[in-house]
Design an enzyme around this catalytic site. Structure first.
Site, PDB file in Angstrom:
ATOM      1  N   CYS A 150      13.881  10.841   7.679  1.00  0.00           N
ATOM      2  CA  CYS A 150      13.700  10.299   9.029  1.00  0.00           C
ATOM      3  C   CYS A 150      14.990  10.364   9.840  1.00  0.00           C
ATOM      4  CB  CYS A 150      13.186   8.869   8.962  1.00  0.00           C
ATOM      5  SG  CYS A 150      14.272   7.756   8.057  1.00  0.00           S
ATOM      6  N   THR A 166       1.081   6.696  13.640  1.00  0.00           N
ATOM      7  CA  THR A 166       0.485   5.634  12.829  1.00  0.00           C
ATOM      8  C   THR A 166       1.052   4.275  13.257  1.00  0.00           C
ATOM      9  OG1 THR A 166       0.415   7.232  11.024  1.00  0.00           O
ATOM     10  CG2 THR A 166      -0.108   4.964  10.472  1.00  0.00           C
ATOM     11  N   LYS A 192       0.889  -1.179   0.000  1.00  0.00           N
ATOM     12  CA  LYS A 192       0.000   0.000   0.000  1.00  0.00           C
ATOM     13  C   LYS A 192       0.919   1.219   0.000  1.00  0.00           C
ATOM     14  CE  LYS A 192      -1.741   2.993   2.057  1.00  0.00           C
ATOM     15  NZ  LYS A 192      -1.424   4.397   1.716  1.00  0.00           N
ATOM     16  N   GLU A 231       9.154  15.440  16.290  1.00  0.00           N
ATOM     17  CA  GLU A 231       9.663  15.359  14.921  1.00  0.00           C
ATOM     18  C   GLU A 231       8.869  16.349  14.049  1.00  0.00           C
ATOM     19  OE1 GLU A 231       8.670  11.949  12.461  1.00  0.00           O
ATOM     20  OE2 GLU A 231      10.734  11.861  11.752  1.00  0.00           O
ATOM     21  N   GLU A 272       9.511   0.857  11.371  1.00  0.00           N
ATOM     22  CA  GLU A 272      10.586   1.846  11.203  1.00  0.00           C
ATOM     23  C   GLU A 272       9.925   3.212  11.262  1.00  0.00           C
ATOM     24  OE1 GLU A 272      12.944   0.837   7.731  1.00  0.00           O
ATOM     25  OE2 GLU A 272      13.662  -0.997   8.681  1.00  0.00           O
ATOM     26  N   GLY A 316       6.803   4.724   8.834  1.00  0.00           N
ATOM     27  CA  GLY A 316       5.980   5.931   8.911  1.00  0.00           C
ATOM     28  C   GLY A 316       6.132   6.583  10.270  1.00  0.00           C
ATOM     29  N   SER A 317       5.128   7.331  10.650  1.00  0.00           N
ATOM     30  CA  SER A 317       5.217   8.112  11.882  1.00  0.00           C
ATOM     31  C   SER A 317       4.942   7.250  13.121  1.00  0.00           C
ATOM     32  CB  SER A 317       4.200   9.258  11.829  1.00  0.00           C
ATOM     33  OG  SER A 317       2.896   8.717  11.776  1.00  0.00           O
TER      34      SER A 317
HETATM   35  P1  NAD Z   1       2.382   8.284   8.155  1.00  0.00           P
HETATM   36  O1  NAD Z   1       2.546   7.488   9.391  1.00  0.00           O
HETATM   37  O2  NAD Z   1       1.381   9.361   8.125  1.00  0.00           O
HETATM   38  O3  NAD Z   1       2.012   7.345   6.909  1.00  0.00           O
HETATM   39  C1  NAD Z   1       2.833   6.257   6.532  1.00  0.00           C
HETATM   40  C2  NAD Z   1       1.992   5.283   5.745  1.00  0.00           C
HETATM   41  O4  NAD Z   1       0.996   4.739   6.603  1.00  0.00           O
HETATM   42  C3  NAD Z   1       1.253   5.881   4.552  1.00  0.00           C
HETATM   43  O5  NAD Z   1       1.341   4.985   3.461  1.00  0.00           O
HETATM   44  C4  NAD Z   1      -0.181   5.962   5.048  1.00  0.00           C
HETATM   45  O6  NAD Z   1      -1.106   5.835   4.002  1.00  0.00           O
HETATM   46  C5  NAD Z   1      -0.263   4.768   5.964  1.00  0.00           C
HETATM   47  N1  NAD Z   1      -1.285   4.843   7.019  1.00  0.00           N
HETATM   48  C6  NAD Z   1      -1.848   5.935   7.580  1.00  0.00           C
HETATM   49  N2  NAD Z   1      -2.741   5.579   8.520  1.00  0.00           N
HETATM   50  C7  NAD Z   1      -2.747   4.227   8.571  1.00  0.00           C
HETATM   51  C8  NAD Z   1      -3.439   3.275   9.363  1.00  0.00           C
HETATM   52  N3  NAD Z   1      -4.322   3.647  10.283  1.00  0.00           N
HETATM   53  N4  NAD Z   1      -3.168   1.971   9.164  1.00  0.00           N
HETATM   54  C9  NAD Z   1      -2.253   1.580   8.249  1.00  0.00           C
HETATM   55  N5  NAD Z   1      -1.567   2.442   7.459  1.00  0.00           N
HETATM   56  C10 NAD Z   1      -1.812   3.759   7.630  1.00  0.00           C
HETATM   57  O7  NAD Z   1       3.826   8.835   7.812  1.00  0.00           O
HETATM   58  P2  NAD Z   1       4.237   9.791   6.617  1.00  0.00           P
HETATM   59  O8  NAD Z   1       3.818  11.174   6.930  1.00  0.00           O
HETATM   60  O9  NAD Z   1       3.837   9.182   5.326  1.00  0.00           O
HETATM   61  O10 NAD Z   1       5.837   9.683   6.669  1.00  0.00           O
HETATM   62  C11 NAD Z   1       6.620  10.438   7.526  1.00  0.00           C
HETATM   63  C12 NAD Z   1       7.042   9.637   8.721  1.00  0.00           C
HETATM   64  O11 NAD Z   1       7.736   8.456   8.306  1.00  0.00           O
HETATM   65  C13 NAD Z   1       8.003  10.381   9.599  1.00  0.00           C
HETATM   66  O12 NAD Z   1       7.675  10.167  10.937  1.00  0.00           O
HETATM   67  C14 NAD Z   1       9.337   9.742   9.273  1.00  0.00           C
HETATM   68  O13 NAD Z   1      10.319   9.860  10.273  1.00  0.00           O
HETATM   69  C15 NAD Z   1       8.934   8.324   9.059  1.00  0.00           C
HETATM   70  N6  NAD Z   1       9.963   7.600   8.312  1.00  0.00           N
HETATM   71  C16 NAD Z   1      10.694   6.634   8.966  1.00  0.00           C
HETATM   72  C17 NAD Z   1      11.716   5.955   8.295  1.00  0.00           C
HETATM   73  C18 NAD Z   1      12.565   4.912   8.969  1.00  0.00           C
HETATM   74  O14 NAD Z   1      13.270   4.196   8.262  1.00  0.00           O
HETATM   75  N7  NAD Z   1      12.546   4.794  10.279  1.00  0.00           N
HETATM   76  C19 NAD Z   1      11.957   6.275   6.955  1.00  0.00           C
HETATM   77  C20 NAD Z   1      11.205   7.271   6.345  1.00  0.00           C
HETATM   78  C21 NAD Z   1      10.204   7.917   7.034  1.00  0.00           C
END
Ligand code: NAD
Length: 482
Positions: free
Chosen positions: A284, A233, A176, A382, A251, A229-230
């Site tokens: 990140c 989430t 996804k 962050e 991650e 992601g964050s």
């Molecule tokens: P996000 O958490 O908003 O979204 C990430 C993904 O999760 C998206 O594809 C989104 O559609 C999906 N999502 C949202 N709600 C969901 C739910 N309830 N259930 C399942 N999936 C859901 O994050 P973002 O704004 O897309 O990305 C930024 C974040 O990602 C920052 O916090 C950043 O630090 C982190 N990040 C971490 C790494 C790492 O390797 N640790 C790498 C890149 C980014």
């Protein structure tokens, strides 16, 4: 068509493109124009994808490792053949620099596949042991269906860091992609099919996180969840996974410290400090909290101000540009909210401090705050934008206390000319990765992940297989003859 490249905007399920009557608008951060109307999956579509993946997993999982590895190498060939297409589409979609996509990001996508293909074949020879005369054979068996969900800041590179090992392990994948940058995953679907992957071993379900993402991570047919992601989430994903006891690798976000001691190579430290604005701070791993030895605090900051003045902001397709826009209006408002609050609490912006009014749109000025009150969200949350803070420290103990003083633990960077100090400080930092006198050095064979709220689990090299596979020990007693 996006930048002259034909990009499918439907789902890819069981090797076939499948539409949805519901669509969502994909907006380019470069000029806030809608560049595609993308299929928007509901729970039924997710069901179809998981079922298709479950079916394909049987054949793909039985495919001998050397044949799986060959397919992965052919996917890498396909990525390399389409680096230009992937780069122009990704830049239009997420606003990151075109030259970075061409020179490093897309080549890394290909490397993700090659590396895990080769690692799979290495593992084959790593599985024999013995105990009290019994023979032991350790195997990494396919575990079924892996859900891959990731962010928009480097969508294809970060997704394939999980997709490649999952496929290598013999799992089928339901991916996804992020709704703010969904397009390159569709191109990967074409490339995987052309490479001869079992149809249904790689599925793309396009849609919104709270809808398609939530349905996918709660699905009982999913046997592994790889989420990037964050933190917010991540908590929702972990809660959904708990219901089915689905093993989950998270991650998550960071608020990484960047320590500069007075004995450091100043030119290198200044250059790398300004590098923390790369990708408009939407990284990140970025070292967003500068911790600077007080004896050279003012001098160092003076040099950073000068170097930051040379950074060119503009259209990410332009060769001369160093920093492009933020990803979306919503994210722009979020970043701006942090900066506003920072000004209101008395923090002082030495560099930037607001939107780039010359460029307009989603362009935000690289910003560096000093005199930030302790406990400020600028120091603890962050921001994921081009916003750094600087704090002075008197000695190593204070530097380490400040560095470790958040809920995050993704990465840390230390600049020092003293090897003994580097070792001492490195040992005491709480982080998945510590870089000494360097930044962003990424060995795919090394463990990668976050401590504290920055994640759960480690991937990379064999750690990836330990997560995606069902690791098994077959114990055979010594032959009793007969
Ligand atoms: P996000 O958490 O908003 O979204 C990430 C993904 O999760 C998206 O594809 C989104 O559609 C999906 N999502 C949202 N709600 C969901 C739910 N309830 N259930 C399942 N999936 C859901 O994050 P973002 O704004 O897309 O990305 C930024 C974040 O990602 C920052 O916090 C950043 O630090 C982190 N990040 C971490 C790494 C790492 O390797 N640790 C790498 C890149 C980014």
């Amino acid at each position: 068509m996006v930048e002259g490249v034909e990009v499918p905007t439907d789902h890819l399920i069981g090797g076939e493109r499948l539409g949805s009557s519901a669509r969502f608008a994909d907006v380019s951060p470069i000029d806030e124009q809608v560049i595609a109307q993308v299929a928007r999956a509901d729970a039924d579509t997710v069901d179809l994808a998981v079922a298709a993946a479950g079916q394909a997993a049987e054949e793909w999982g039985r495919t001998p490792p050397k044949d799986r590895a060959a397919v992965l190498h052919r996917i890498a060939d396909g990525v390399e053949a389409r680096i230009e297409d992937l780069s122009v589409v990704e830049t239009r979609d997420n606003g990151s620099l075109l030259r970075s996509h061409r020179n490093s990001v897309m080549p890394r996508v290909a490397r993700n596949f090659r590396f895990f293909a080769d690692k799979l074949l290495e593992l084959e020879h790593d599985g024999d042991s013995s105990f009290n005369g019994n023979q032991e054979r350790f195997t990494w068996d396919p575990s079924g269906v892996t859900a891959v969900i990731g962010p928009w800041n480097a969508p294809l590179m970060l997704a394939t860091w999980r997709i490649a090992p999952a496929l290598a392990a013999g799992n089928a994948v339901v991916h996804k992609p992020p709704e703010w940058a969904p397009l390159t995953a569709s191109l990967l679907g074409d490339i995987a099919l052309e490479a001869g992957i079992v149809p249904g071993a790689y599925n793309v379900v396009q849609g919104i996180g709270e809808e398609a993402g939530a349905a996918l991570v709660a699905h009982p047919g999913v046997s592994r969840i790889a989420f990037t992601g964050s933190v917010e989430t991540g908590r929702l994903v972990a809660a959904a996974a708990a219901t089915n006891l689905t093993p989950t690798s998270l991650e998550l976000g960071g608020k990484s410290p960047f320590l500069i001691f007075a004995d450091a190579d100043m030119d290198a430290a200044v250059q790398q400090t300004v590098g923390q604005f790369d990708n408009a701070g939407q990284v990140c791993l970025a070292g967003t909290r500068l911790l600077i030895e007080s004896s050279m605090y003012d001098d160092f900051l003076e040099r950073v101000i000068e170097a930051a003045g040379q950074v060119v902001q503009g259209d990410p397709r332009d060769e001369a540009t160093d920093i492009g826009p933020l990803i979306s209006r919503e994210h722009f408002e979020r970043v701006d909210g942090f900066v506003h609050a920072g000004h209101a609490e008395g923090s002082r912006a030495l560099v930037g401090g607001g939107p780039n009014e010359d460029l307009g749109g989603l362009y935000y000025r690289p910003t560096l705050f000093v005199d930030v009150p302790s406990g400020s969200p600028l120091l603890t949350r962050e921001i994921f934008g081009p916003v750094l803070t600087a704090q002075p420290f008197r000695d190593e103990a204070e530097a380490i206390a400040l560095a470790n003083g958040t809920d995050y633990g993704l990465a840390a960077t230390v600049y020092t000319g003293d090897e003994a100090r580097a070792e001492r400080v490195g040992e005491q930092l709480v982080a998945g990765t510590v870089w000494i006198n360097c930044f962003f050095v990424r060995d795919l064979d090394a463990p990668f992940g976050g401590s504290r709220n920055s994640g759960i689990g480690r991937e990379g090299g064999r750690w990836s297989f330990d997560f995606y596979a069902d690791v098994k020990n077959v114990v055979t007693a010594p032959s009793s003859g007969g």
